[in-house]
Design an enzyme around this catalytic site. Sequence first.
Site, short mmCIF file in Angstrom:
data_model
loop_
_atom_site.label_atom_id
_atom_site.label_comp_id
_atom_site.label_asym_id
_atom_site.label_seq_id
_atom_site.Cartn_x
_atom_site.Cartn_y
_atom_site.Cartn_z
N CYS A 2 29.15 -4.24 -87.39
CA CYS A 2 28.10 -4.37 -86.37
C CYS A 2 28.08 -3.08 -85.56
O CYS A 2 29.00 -2.27 -85.65
CB CYS A 2 28.41 -5.53 -85.44
SG CYS A 2 28.72 -7.07 -86.29
N ARG A 27 24.34 -0.07 -89.18
CA ARG A 27 25.61 -0.81 -89.21
C ARG A 27 25.40 -2.31 -89.32
O ARG A 27 26.36 -3.07 -89.46
CB ARG A 27 26.41 -0.51 -87.93
CG ARG A 27 26.70 0.95 -87.71
CD ARG A 27 27.50 1.14 -86.44
NE ARG A 27 28.78 0.48 -86.54
CZ ARG A 27 29.86 1.01 -87.09
NH1 ARG A 27 29.82 2.22 -87.61
NH2 ARG A 27 30.98 0.33 -87.12
N TRP A 72 25.67 -7.88 -87.89
CA TRP A 72 25.66 -8.11 -89.33
C TRP A 72 26.55 -9.33 -89.52
O TRP A 72 27.76 -9.23 -89.41
CB TRP A 72 26.22 -6.89 -90.05
CG TRP A 72 25.88 -6.81 -91.50
CD1 TRP A 72 26.76 -6.65 -92.53
CD2 TRP A 72 24.59 -6.85 -92.09
NE1 TRP A 72 26.09 -6.61 -93.72
CE2 TRP A 72 24.75 -6.72 -93.48
CE3 TRP A 72 23.29 -7.00 -91.59
CZ2 TRP A 72 23.68 -6.74 -94.37
CZ3 TRP A 72 22.23 -7.01 -92.48
CH2 TRP A 72 22.43 -6.88 -93.84
N ASN A 98 32.87 -6.57 -82.61
CA ASN A 98 32.75 -6.23 -84.03
C ASN A 98 34.10 -6.53 -84.67
O ASN A 98 35.12 -6.08 -84.17
CB ASN A 98 32.40 -4.74 -84.16
CG ASN A 98 32.28 -4.29 -85.60
OD1 ASN A 98 32.13 -5.10 -86.51
ND2 ASN A 98 32.34 -2.98 -85.81
N GLY A 99 34.11 -7.33 -85.74
CA GLY A 99 35.38 -7.65 -86.40
C GLY A 99 35.47 -9.14 -86.67
O GLY A 99 34.48 -9.87 -86.52
N GLU A 465 27.85 7.06 -110.73
CA GLU A 465 27.24 7.23 -109.41
C GLU A 465 25.72 7.03 -109.48
O GLU A 465 25.12 6.44 -108.57
CB GLU A 465 27.60 8.62 -108.86
CG GLU A 465 26.94 9.01 -107.55
CD GLU A 465 27.31 8.13 -106.35
OE1 GLU A 465 28.16 7.23 -106.49
OE2 GLU A 465 26.70 8.32 -105.29
N LYS A 469 23.55 4.41 -107.29
CA LYS A 469 22.43 4.82 -106.41
C LYS A 469 21.19 4.01 -106.71
O LYS A 469 20.52 3.52 -105.81
CB LYS A 469 22.09 6.31 -106.61
CG LYS A 469 22.98 7.34 -105.99
CD LYS A 469 23.09 7.32 -104.50
CE LYS A 469 24.13 6.36 -104.06
NZ LYS A 469 25.38 6.77 -103.57
N GLU A 472 21.67 -0.02 -105.82
CA GLU A 472 21.89 -0.46 -104.44
C GLU A 472 20.66 -0.32 -103.56
O GLU A 472 20.56 -0.98 -102.53
CB GLU A 472 23.10 0.24 -103.81
CG GLU A 472 22.96 1.72 -103.61
CD GLU A 472 24.24 2.35 -103.04
OE1 GLU A 472 24.98 1.68 -102.33
OE2 GLU A 472 24.46 3.55 -103.30
N HIS A 488 30.25 0.05 -127.83
CA HIS A 488 31.29 -0.99 -127.92
C HIS A 488 30.83 -2.29 -127.28
O HIS A 488 31.65 -3.06 -126.79
CB HIS A 488 32.59 -0.50 -127.28
CG HIS A 488 33.20 0.65 -128.01
ND1 HIS A 488 33.80 0.51 -129.23
CD2 HIS A 488 33.24 1.96 -127.70
CE1 HIS A 488 34.22 1.69 -129.65
NE2 HIS A 488 33.88 2.60 -128.74
N LYS A 581 26.87 0.54 -93.68
CA LYS A 581 27.31 1.92 -93.92
C LYS A 581 28.82 2.04 -94.11
O LYS A 581 29.28 2.74 -94.99
CB LYS A 581 26.85 2.81 -92.75
CG LYS A 581 27.17 4.27 -92.92
CD LYS A 581 26.31 4.91 -93.98
CE LYS A 581 26.69 6.34 -94.28
NZ LYS A 581 26.16 6.75 -95.60
#
Length: 586
Positions: A2, A27, A72, A98-99, A465, A469, A472, A488, A581
């Site tokens: 948050c 955030r 969040w 936050n937490g 990567e 990208k 997401e 395979h 983030k």
Amino acid sequence: MCGIVAYKGRQNASEIIVPSLKKLEYRGYDSWGIAVINENNIEYVKKSGRIEGEDIEINLGDANIGIGHTRWATHGSVTDENAHPHLSNDGNVAVVHNGIIENYKELKKFLETNDFKFVSETDSEIIPNLIEYYCKNVRFKTAVKRTLKRIKGNYSIVAIERETGIICASRRGSPLVLGIGEDATFVASDIPAFLDYTTNVVYLYDGDIVLIDEEISFFNLDENVEVKREIEKIEWDAEQAKKGNFKHYMLKEISEQVDSIERAITQDKELIEGFAKDIKKARNVFLVACGSSYHASLHGSYLLGKNTSINAIPVLASEFKNYINFIDQESLIIVISQSGETVDVLDAVKMAKEQKGKVLAIVNVQGSSLTREVEKYILMNAGPEIGVLSTKTYTSQLAILSLISYSVNNKYKKGLKALKALIKYVYALTSKNTREYLKKLSRNLRYVEHIYTIGRNLEYPTALESALKIKEVSYIHAEGFAGGELKHGTIALIEKGTPCIVFVPEKNNEEIISNMIEVKSRGAYIIGIGSKNIEEFDFFIKVRDAGELNSICQIIPIQILAYHLAVMKGHDPDKPRNLAKSVTVK
Ligand code: F6R
């Protein structure tokens, strides 16, 4: 994760806090709220959803002390009641948090038996009420101390007391930084919240409690003493944290890579060579990170393996405990993290230190928890990265790891020259022409369900990567493979028109070309990235060959492609769903 902002100064608190909170929406943005002390009352607003439209101008009166939070949800669903700030039963204390409070049930029971009532489903509402409970006998600061001593888990909190107008803030394993302006003091989860007002900051340590009254004082809960914390000047400026002419931070940050790579390689030579020496001296070397930073560490491991006799093992931070038996005082652990706050990374650091390993870091955020936990660190100097996706910081990580790898071979100068030469390639890749060209490809791909990406050797981390990208931010399923691996199993999914992005280096490319032909012959639509167009490519993205530095350039068109896909599909590229983030919870 948050975002927290607190303000005490001469200006209208709500007019300062809400726009500052908006800057922290990366955030978390499922709900938000502010509380201010206004003529001996705590007035507040709490709302589900983002800060939008008229919200930004909310004015809760002539108050100049206040706190705000952008949430969040981790504990309790997204509702107005669950949004922060939370108030104590007597209305004297308001808290943003936050937490996660691990012993929340036990504390709630304790408070309920003392007649406290709860209006939200959150663990956070415990905090103002415990403070109220202790305030019966002691002053606010002592009540906050006693409250925090009872809380288990990581947190950052800010509490305000109506009666005294005091702000009290504390952190443990979750970021919180002070901004010291001329006539104002800020507390925030991240610096961009107050960059418009000051570049003087004070980083808090775990267990620190800061009291903002007429004076500012610091106390550390673990040491149980008053402590001194220095004001530091940061290099970031307010413009860097703004979108400028760009529609989104993500595009701005992709376009900044000419400068961010330049800054990444402009390092103190001794520091880079010091890392190289430590690598050579160590009995074993681990490169530890999460997500994109892990892809960079895999790349670093390949580079060292290819050019030196160093076997550096890339490890996902969340899996690091499986390597713990190999760590001792002769081990070197290099952790790579943009934020320096990723909890899995910090846990890995703790474990490595317990085993007496030597821990170093490559990190972007100065003053982050990681910078305090390691013996020494290299700053990426990428500037604030506000978009949730790692873009410029990923290429900075690759550039720094490349420079270290050259240094391990005693070729620092050669490495620096090669990296400097690369910058003009990056310039072309971030130009408007390239962006327009990739828009065409995005139009072709916007409705597909799956995209596969393949690369071999140093291009394998790039394939991983790239897939990350794309998925997401566009929510298209994308998966990256080593070129030799697709056959395979996953090749069974290739059918007519399935897009497959292939990274083709100029030299030693026979095997990846043959992998490409394997998928092409099953109907795949081939998007080739390399220096030369090949007959089998259905769409060609030209990236000048930079040999071992290819990966720094080749990821850039994919970042742009992912951005356009998100925008065309109507998603906000700066705030992809379900993502934050920095991941400060397990
Ligand atoms: C992807 C992304 C994440 C981060 C990961 C680690 O675009 O940004 O995968 O790379 O969460 O974060 P840091 O580097 O802050 O430790």
